[in-house]
Write an enzyme that holds these catalytic residues in place. Structure first.
Site, PDB file in Angstrom:
ATOM      1  N   TYR A 123       1.665 -56.754  19.063  1.00 35.27           N
ATOM      2  CA  TYR A 123       2.448 -57.448  18.026  1.00 35.27           C
ATOM      3  C   TYR A 123       3.819 -57.874  18.520  1.00 35.27           C
ATOM      4  O   TYR A 123       4.580 -58.475  17.791  1.00 35.27           O
ATOM      5  CB  TYR A 123       2.583 -56.580  16.763  1.00 35.27           C
ATOM      6  CG  TYR A 123       3.043 -55.159  17.015  1.00 35.27           C
ATOM      7  CD1 TYR A 123       4.375 -54.881  17.240  1.00 35.27           C
ATOM      8  CD2 TYR A 123       2.123 -54.110  17.039  1.00 35.27           C
ATOM      9  CE1 TYR A 123       4.794 -53.584  17.485  1.00 35.27           C
ATOM     10  CE2 TYR A 123       2.528 -52.817  17.294  1.00 35.27           C
ATOM     11  CZ  TYR A 123       3.861 -52.556  17.513  1.00 35.27           C
ATOM     12  OH  TYR A 123       4.272 -51.276  17.767  1.00 35.27           O
ATOM     13  N   LYS A 124       4.157 -57.551  19.776  1.00 33.15           N
ATOM     14  CA  LYS A 124       5.458 -57.963  20.333  1.00 33.15           C
ATOM     15  C   LYS A 124       5.276 -59.340  20.970  1.00 33.15           C
ATOM     16  O   LYS A 124       5.057 -60.305  20.255  1.00 33.15           O
ATOM     17  CB  LYS A 124       5.978 -56.882  21.269  1.00 33.15           C
ATOM     18  CG  LYS A 124       6.332 -55.625  20.471  1.00 33.15           C
ATOM     19  CD  LYS A 124       6.722 -54.429  21.300  1.00 33.15           C
ATOM     20  CE  LYS A 124       7.059 -53.260  20.373  1.00 33.15           C
ATOM     21  NZ  LYS A 124       7.158 -51.987  21.059  1.00 33.15           N
ATOM     22  N   ASP A 183       3.155 -47.681  30.075  1.00 32.18           N
ATOM     23  CA  ASP A 183       3.294 -48.260  28.745  1.00 32.18           C
ATOM     24  C   ASP A 183       3.799 -49.687  28.928  1.00 32.18           C
ATOM     25  O   ASP A 183       4.899 -49.894  29.451  1.00 32.18           O
ATOM     26  CB  ASP A 183       4.283 -47.421  27.915  1.00 32.18           C
ATOM     27  CG  ASP A 183       4.403 -47.934  26.482  1.00 32.18           C
ATOM     28  OD1 ASP A 183       4.276 -49.156  26.269  1.00 32.18           O
ATOM     29  OD2 ASP A 183       4.642 -47.119  25.575  1.00 32.18           O
ATOM     30  N   PHE A 201      10.279 -44.622  25.081  1.00 32.01           N
ATOM     31  CA  PHE A 201      10.135 -44.877  23.654  1.00 32.01           C
ATOM     32  C   PHE A 201       9.729 -43.564  22.957  1.00 32.01           C
ATOM     33  O   PHE A 201       8.935 -42.792  23.489  1.00 32.01           O
ATOM     34  CB  PHE A 201       9.061 -45.949  23.471  1.00 32.01           C
ATOM     35  CG  PHE A 201       9.001 -46.534  22.098  1.00 32.01           C
ATOM     36  CD1 PHE A 201       9.900 -47.516  21.722  1.00 32.01           C
ATOM     37  CD2 PHE A 201       8.050 -46.109  21.181  1.00 32.01           C
ATOM     38  CE1 PHE A 201       9.851 -48.063  20.451  1.00 32.01           C
ATOM     39  CE2 PHE A 201       8.002 -46.647  19.913  1.00 32.01           C
ATOM     40  CZ  PHE A 201       8.904 -47.630  19.542  1.00 32.01           C
ATOM     41  N   ARG A 211      19.944 -55.764  20.327  1.00 35.70           N
ATOM     42  CA  ARG A 211      18.971 -56.249  21.301  1.00 35.70           C
ATOM     43  C   ARG A 211      18.702 -57.723  21.093  1.00 35.70           C
ATOM     44  O   ARG A 211      18.453 -58.158  19.962  1.00 35.70           O
ATOM     45  CB  ARG A 211      17.640 -55.505  21.142  1.00 35.70           C
ATOM     46  CG  ARG A 211      17.588 -54.205  21.867  1.00 35.70           C
ATOM     47  CD  ARG A 211      16.194 -53.667  21.995  1.00 35.70           C
ATOM     48  NE  ARG A 211      15.366 -53.875  20.812  1.00 35.70           N
ATOM     49  CZ  ARG A 211      14.124 -53.423  20.697  1.00 35.70           C
ATOM     50  NH1 ARG A 211      13.561 -52.757  21.683  1.00 35.70           N
ATOM     51  NH2 ARG A 211      13.432 -53.638  19.602  1.00 35.70           N
TER      52      ARG A 211
HETATM   53  C1  LIG Z   1       6.772 -50.783  20.376  1.00 32.83           C
HETATM   54  C2  LIG Z   1       6.446 -49.672  21.300  1.00 32.83           C
HETATM   55  C3  LIG Z   1       5.481 -48.713  20.967  1.00 32.83           C
HETATM   56  C4  LIG Z   1       4.847 -48.752  19.619  1.00 32.83           C
HETATM   57  O1  LIG Z   1       3.828 -47.847  19.381  1.00 32.83           O
HETATM   58  P1  LIG Z   1       2.976 -48.044  18.037  1.00 32.83           P
HETATM   59  O2  LIG Z   1       1.945 -47.018  18.078  1.00 32.83           O
HETATM   60  O3  LIG Z   1       2.440 -49.448  18.084  1.00 32.83           O
HETATM   61  O4  LIG Z   1       3.912 -47.906  16.891  1.00 32.83           O
HETATM   62  C5  LIG Z   1       5.175 -47.740  21.906  1.00 32.83           C
HETATM   63  N1  LIG Z   1       5.795 -47.728  23.120  1.00 32.83           N
HETATM   64  C6  LIG Z   1       6.742 -48.634  23.450  1.00 32.83           C
HETATM   65  C7  LIG Z   1       7.401 -48.582  24.792  1.00 32.83           C
HETATM   66  C8  LIG Z   1       7.111 -49.618  22.540  1.00 32.83           C
HETATM   67  O5  LIG Z   1       8.035 -50.504  22.866  1.00 32.83           O
END
Ligand SMILES: *Cc1c(COP(=O)(O)O)cnc(C)c1O
Length: 412
Positions: free
Chosen positions: A238-239, A213, A136, A387
Site C-alpha cells: 500500500y506504500k 523488510d 519499524f 517525512r
Molecule cells: C509500513 C511498514 C510495515 C507495516 O506493517 P503492516 O503489517 O502492513 O502494518 C512494516 N515494516 C515496515 C518497515 C514498514 O515501513
C-alpha cells in the site's frame, strides 16, 4: 520570504517537469479534491486512475457473475500470480518465489519463524536474531515474540535514526550463533538505504540467513533479490505499490529453501490438495506453502492494476526520478536560513538514500497538522520529524516546490 528565490525554484521545477520521461504518469491517478501536494506516497500510495472502475468491474463481472466458481476459474492462483507480478516489477526475482497474502506483520512472523526454526534445527547453537533499534516497530515486536516463543536471544544494533545500519555494525555482531539477520532495506524514519547485497553476503559468510523488510523500497528502489542471494523478504503493497489501505503484503522465499523451511501457520490453503479436506497438514509444494487461509482477493484488485503501471514505467526510471525529486527537496530545504532551525535527518549521498527524506524541527507536529488542513500532506514521525515521501509516479517537481513553500510559510 524572498519572492525571487521562490520564483527560481518554480522555474527550475518547470524545467525538470518538462524533461521528465515519467511526467505523463502523474495524470494517471484518481482525482484527490483539495490536494495541493502529496508527500506521503511512501506511507499510502494514491489510487491509480481506473481503480474505482476496476473494483466495480470486479464486483459485477467476477464476484457477482462467477460467484463460487471464481475460485476454481481464477482466484485460487492469485497469491502466486500476483506475487510473480510484484517480483517482476519490483523485486528482481524469478517467478515462483513470491506470494501475496496476509499483512506484512503476519508474513514477517511466518518468515522469521520459518528461518529461525530452520537454523536451530540445523545447529541448536544458532539462537540469536540480529536486528536494529530503529527498525519499524512491528518488526521489533514480532522479533520479540518469536524470541520468547522459541527461547532465542535478540541482538540489537544501535542504529543512528538519521542514517541507518551499516555493514560494519552488522559485522560486529554477526557470528556463529546468529540464526537470522532481520533488517529494513530502507529505514522508515531516515530513508537510509542499506547495502542489502553486501550485508546478505556477510551474513552468509557466517552461516546466518537474512530476512529483509522491503516496505519502503518496493516500488521505489530497484532490487535483484535472486542475484543478491537473499533468503527471504517481506513488504507491503500500500506504500509505493499503490494497493490501497490495508492491501495484502508480499513474501519472497528463495527457491533453494522451498520444501525445507516451513512457516508456522499451517492452514488449509497452504496444504497440498486443500479440497480433499484430509487429515493432517502436508505443505503444498513451492511458494504456495506460505499461504495460510483464504487469500484476500478483493484487496489485490487495485494492486494488480497499479503493478501494470509500475511495469510500464520501469523501476530504473522510477529510481532516477526518485533521486531527482529528493535532491530538489534537499536543495530547497538547504537554501532556507539556518535560523529557522530545520535539519535534514537523512543520508546526503544517493547510494544510501531511499525514496524519502526527513526534516526535523521542534514544532513539526503542529506544522504537520496545519499543512494537512491546507491539502499539503507529508507525515509526522515522533519526536520532531516531517517525512517527505515523494512517490515518483504520482509526484511532479512543481508539486515538491509548491508543497515546500507551504511548509516554509509556517516556519517563523
Ligand atoms: C509500513 C511498514 C510495515 C507495516 O506493517 P503492516 O503489517 O502492513 O502494518 C512494516 N515494516 C515496515 C518497515 C514498514 O515501513
Amino acid at each position: 520570504m524572498t519572492d525571487g528565490l521562490a520564483t527560481d525554484w518554480l522555474a527550475r521545477a518547470a524545467e525538470l517537469d518538462a524533461a521528465d520521461p515519467l511526467a505523463a504518469f502523474t495524470d494517471r491517478f484518481e482525482e484527490s479534491p483539495g490536494l495541493v501536494a502529496y508527500f506521503d506516497g511512501n506511507s499510502l500510495g494514491r489510487p491509480v486512475r481506473g481503480t474505482a472502475a476496476e473494483l466495480a468491474r470486479f464486483v459485477e463481472q467476477e464476484w457477482g457473475t462467477r460467484l463460487i466458481r471464481g475460485w476454481d476459474q481464477a482466484w485460487m492462483r492469485w497469491p502466486e500470480e500476483t506475487g510473480d507480478l510484484v517480483a517482476a516489477a519490483a523485486l528482481g526475482a524469478a517467478p515462483g518465489q513470491t506470494v501475496v497474502a496476509d499483512s506484512t506483520t503476519v508474513l514477517l512472523y511466518k518468515m522469521l519463524r520459518a528461518l529461525a526454526d530452520g537454523q536451530v534445527a540445523d545447529d541448536p547453537a544458532r539462537t540469536q536474531i540480529v536486528l536494529d533499534t530503529d527498525n519499524f516497530p512491528t518488526d521489533r515486536y514480532v522479533a520479540e515474540g518469536v524470541a520468547a516463543e522459541r527461547g532465542m536471544e535478540l541482538v540489537w544494533i544501535e542504529a543512528d535514526p538519521a542514517s541507518g545500519v551499516s555493514i560494519e555494525q552488522v559485522a560486529q555482531v554477526v557470528g556463529e550463533r546468529t540464526a537470522v539477520v532481520l533488517l529494513s532495506h530502507v529505514a522508515y524514519r531516515s530513508g537510509y538505504l542499506a547495502d542489502a547485497p553486501a550485508i546478505t553476503q556477510l551474513a552468509h559468510q557466517h552461516g546466518a540467513l537474512v530476512l529483509w523488510d522491503l516496505c519502503h523500497s518496493a516500488g521505489s528502489v530497484p532490487m535483484a533479490l535472486d542475484e543478491w542471494g537473499v533468503d527471504a523478504a517481506v513488504g507491503c503493497t500500500y506504500k509505493y505499490l499503490n494497493g490501497g489501505p490495508g492491501s495484502p503484503a508480499f513474501a519472497y522465499l528463495a527457491s533453494r529453501h522451498h520444501g525445507i523451511l516451513q512457516q508456522p501457520i499451517q492452514g488449509w490453503m497452504g496444504r497440498r490438495d486443500p479440497f480433499l479436506m484430509a487429515a493432517g497438514y502436508r505443505p503444498a509444494e513451492g511458494i504456495r506453502s506460505l499461504v495460510s487461509g483464504t487469500p484476500p482477493i478483493v484487496g489485490m484488485v487495485p494492486l494488480r492494476l497499479s503493478l501494470e503501471q509500475l511495469a510500464q514505467a520501469g523501476i530504473e526510471a522510477v529510481r532516477a526520478k526518485s533521486l531527482a525529486l529528493t535532491e530538489l527537496a534537499w536543495q530547497i530545504v538547504e537554501s532556507w536560513s539556518p535560523d529557522l532551525g530545520v535539519d535534514i535527518a537523512s543520508p546526503r549521498d544517493h547510494a544510501h538514500r531511499g525514496g524519502h527524506i526527513t526534516i526535523r524541527r521542534h514544532d513539526f507536529a503542529d506544522v504537520n497538522a496545519r499543512l494537512w488542513e491546507q491539502g499539503v500532506i507529508p507525515d509526522f514521525r515522533s519526536p520532531d520529524g516531517l517525512r517527505l515521501g515523494l512517490a515518483p509516479l504520482s509526484t511532479s517537481f512543481s508539486e515538491v516546490v509548491t508543497g515546500l513553500q507551504r511548509v516554509r510559510s509556517h516556519l517563523t
